[in-house]
Design an enzyme around this catalytic site. Sequence first.
Site, PDB file in Angstrom:
ATOM      1  N   ASP A  28       1.099  -1.288  -0.074  1.00 24.08           N
ATOM      2  CA  ASP A  28      -0.287  -0.259   0.068  1.00 24.08           C
ATOM      3  C   ASP A  28       1.216   0.957   0.057  1.00 24.08           C
ATOM      4  O   ASP A  28       1.622   1.435   0.645  1.00 24.08           O
ATOM      5  CB  ASP A  28      -0.943   0.234   1.365  1.00 24.08           C
ATOM      6  CG  ASP A  28      -2.116   1.153   1.388  1.00 24.08           C
ATOM      7  OD1 ASP A  28      -2.481   1.452  -0.121  1.00 24.08           O
ATOM      8  OD2 ASP A  28      -2.720   1.266   2.383  1.00 24.08           O
ATOM      9  N   GLY A  29       0.362   2.145  -0.433  1.00 20.92           N
ATOM     10  CA  GLY A  29       0.807   3.531  -0.598  1.00 20.92           C
ATOM     11  C   GLY A  29       1.452   3.710  -1.941  1.00 20.92           C
ATOM     12  O   GLY A  29       1.764   5.136  -2.299  1.00 20.92           O
ATOM     13  N   HIS A  45       2.555   3.050  -8.606  1.00 20.22           N
ATOM     14  CA  HIS A  45       2.581   1.604  -9.665  1.00 20.22           C
ATOM     15  C   HIS A  45       3.689   0.768 -10.109  1.00 20.22           C
ATOM     16  O   HIS A  45       4.340  -0.232  -9.974  1.00 20.22           O
ATOM     17  CB  HIS A  45       1.357   1.505 -10.006  1.00 20.22           C
ATOM     18  CG  HIS A  45      -0.502   2.159  -9.285  1.00 20.22           C
ATOM     19  ND1 HIS A  45      -0.364   1.153  -8.167  1.00 20.22           N
ATOM     20  CD2 HIS A  45      -1.520   2.583  -9.487  1.00 20.22           C
ATOM     21  CE1 HIS A  45      -1.509   2.127  -7.415  1.00 20.22           C
ATOM     22  NE2 HIS A  45      -1.942   2.499  -8.537  1.00 20.22           N
ATOM     23  N   ASN A  76     -11.266  -2.766  -6.553  1.00 20.22           N
ATOM     24  CA  ASN A  76     -10.234  -1.559  -6.842  1.00 20.22           C
ATOM     25  C   ASN A  76     -10.799  -0.999  -8.677  1.00 20.22           C
ATOM     26  O   ASN A  76     -10.220  -0.206  -9.028  1.00 20.22           O
ATOM     27  CB  ASN A  76      -8.231  -2.049  -7.436  1.00 20.22           C
ATOM     28  CG  ASN A  76      -7.711  -2.214  -6.864  1.00 20.22           C
ATOM     29  OD1 ASN A  76      -6.286  -2.553  -6.171  1.00 20.22           O
ATOM     30  ND2 ASN A  76      -8.135  -1.104  -5.489  1.00 20.22           N
ATOM     31  N   TRP A  77     -11.588  -1.918  -9.107  1.00 22.09           N
ATOM     32  CA  TRP A  77     -13.007  -1.638 -10.063  1.00 22.09           C
ATOM     33  C   TRP A  77     -13.240  -0.139 -10.305  1.00 22.09           C
ATOM     34  O   TRP A  77     -13.465   0.359 -11.306  1.00 22.09           O
ATOM     35  CB  TRP A  77     -13.500  -2.467 -10.463  1.00 22.09           C
ATOM     36  CG  TRP A  77     -12.929  -3.739 -10.825  1.00 22.09           C
ATOM     37  CD1 TRP A  77     -12.486  -4.771 -10.332  1.00 22.09           C
ATOM     38  CD2 TRP A  77     -12.458  -4.380 -12.418  1.00 22.09           C
ATOM     39  NE1 TRP A  77     -12.543  -6.120 -11.288  1.00 22.09           N
ATOM     40  CE2 TRP A  77     -12.481  -5.769 -12.347  1.00 22.09           C
ATOM     41  CE3 TRP A  77     -12.341  -3.055 -13.541  1.00 22.09           C
ATOM     42  CZ2 TRP A  77     -11.379  -6.532 -13.678  1.00 22.09           C
ATOM     43  CZ3 TRP A  77     -11.965  -3.941 -14.713  1.00 22.09           C
ATOM     44  CH2 TRP A  77     -11.678  -5.590 -14.773  1.00 22.09           C
ATOM     45  N   GLU A 215       0.392 -13.263  12.070  1.00 22.85           N
ATOM     46  CA  GLU A 215       1.175 -12.494  12.740  1.00 22.85           C
ATOM     47  C   GLU A 215       0.282 -11.492  11.700  1.00 22.85           C
ATOM     48  O   GLU A 215       1.468 -11.218  10.292  1.00 22.85           O
ATOM     49  CB  GLU A 215       2.454 -13.393  13.155  1.00 22.85           C
ATOM     50  CG  GLU A 215       3.238 -13.200  14.043  1.00 22.85           C
ATOM     51  CD  GLU A 215       2.364 -13.062  15.580  1.00 22.85           C
ATOM     52  OE1 GLU A 215       1.783 -12.444  15.608  1.00 22.85           O
ATOM     53  OE2 GLU A 215       1.505 -14.548  16.203  1.00 22.85           O
TER      54      GLU A 215
HETATM   55  C1  FPP Z   1      -1.910   0.027  -2.636  1.00 23.90           C
HETATM   56  O1  FPP Z   1      -1.709   1.360  -3.146  1.00 23.90           O
HETATM   57  C2  FPP Z   1      -1.315  -0.923  -4.679  1.00 23.90           C
HETATM   58  C3  FPP Z   1      -2.371  -0.591  -4.882  1.00 23.90           C
HETATM   59  C4  FPP Z   1      -3.700  -0.806  -5.911  1.00 23.90           C
HETATM   60  C5  FPP Z   1      -1.895  -1.845  -5.945  1.00 23.90           C
HETATM   61  C6  FPP Z   1      -0.219  -2.299  -5.928  1.00 23.90           C
HETATM   62  C7  FPP Z   1       0.173  -2.566  -7.363  1.00 23.90           C
HETATM   63  C8  FPP Z   1       1.671  -2.653  -7.296  1.00 23.90           C
HETATM   64  C9  FPP Z   1       2.150  -2.238  -6.239  1.00 23.90           C
HETATM   65  C10 FPP Z   1       2.206  -3.076  -9.006  1.00 23.90           C
HETATM   66  C11 FPP Z   1       1.675  -3.973  -9.881  1.00 23.90           C
HETATM   67  C12 FPP Z   1       2.449  -5.746  -9.950  1.00 23.90           C
HETATM   68  C13 FPP Z   1       1.594  -6.407 -10.872  1.00 23.90           C
HETATM   69  C14 FPP Z   1       2.880  -7.707 -10.582  1.00 23.90           C
HETATM   70  C15 FPP Z   1       1.272  -6.301 -11.508  1.00 23.90           C
HETATM   71  P1  FPP Z   1      -2.478   3.228  -2.947  1.00 23.90           P
HETATM   72  O2  FPP Z   1      -2.715   2.866  -4.769  1.00 23.90           O
HETATM   73  O3  FPP Z   1      -3.611   2.516  -2.984  1.00 23.90           O
HETATM   74  O4  FPP Z   1      -1.908   3.719  -2.638  1.00 23.90           O
HETATM   75  P2  FPP Z   1      -2.314   5.022  -1.593  1.00 23.90           P
HETATM   76  O5  FPP Z   1      -3.526   4.267  -0.889  1.00 23.90           O
HETATM   77  O6  FPP Z   1      -1.559   6.031  -1.461  1.00 23.90           O
HETATM   78  O7  FPP Z   1      -3.342   5.448  -3.005  1.00 23.90           O
END
Ligand code: FPP
Length: 253
Positions: A28-29, A45, A76-77, A215
């Site tokens: 996340d983040g 991303h 996420n959609w 954990e």
């Molecule tokens: C959450 O951060 C992250 C995601 C929704 C996507 C995670 C995806 C990757 C790390 C890369 C994709 C990897 C592959 C193999 C497809 P956020 O977007 O919710 O961040 P925020 O909370 O700061 O807005």
Amino acid sequence: MSTDDASAPSDSHAGASRVPAHIAIIMDGNGRWANARGLPRAAGHERGVEALRRTVEAAGQIGVRYLTVYSFSTENWRRPASEVNALFGLLKTFIKKDLGRLKKEGVKIRVIGKRQGLPDDIAGLVERAERETADNADFYLNIAFNYGGREEIARASRRLAADVESGKLASENVTEDIFASYLDTVDMPDPDLLIRTSGEYRLSNFLLWQAAYSELVFFDVLWPDFDRSFLEKAVAIYSERERRFGAVSKGSA
Ligand code: FPP
């Protein structure tokens, strides 16, 4: 895999420190990382994929066998189409670019989540990645894509109910192990350790069944900045925790 008495930890003991056999990560983040730099969220991303590559490598080196990462949730959609497309594009690029190397390194790839509704090109690439690494057994990389814990449980329940209806399974024989065998994580140990980055303290519908005894370790770092030192720190924290699986503490009367 889940056990009815959940009494057998799957981690390995290396000297005084215990290495979790299975680590799950909520990465996340990415969005905040990009916002802080005035970049589009997709750039976060992209950097997130770099952090994922580092993490796979480090996990293998420290002796972890299974890594399950949350890359796209069924929720996420709801994000703007441009961001959804960017995440789809990143999965495609990751498979196209990294498959050859991962295959050589003995990594078995499994993509967990709902296949229905995925664009055909993605579904095709996912099947290819799984097929081409099917015989590997050194390290298991599970990518949760179009994944939601409740959706997985509902989908498993539908398949189980169909087997009861057809007479293949007797309802009185439905145990925790039998139920778990209908989940996308069939044949895998449950995660010993679940890490979430970005300072949020939620499961967000990730591995709801499988994380029953995991954990939990939370870090303030944003996912694109995650590196080996955080993974090692998480393993060190894990190794100091006492996992009781519902029993009493060792040494207590
Ligand atoms: C959450 O951060 C992250 C995601 C929704 C996507 C995670 C995806 C990757 C790390 C890369 C994709 C990897 C592959 C193999 C497809 P956020 O977007 O919710 O961040 P925020 O909370 O700061 O807005």
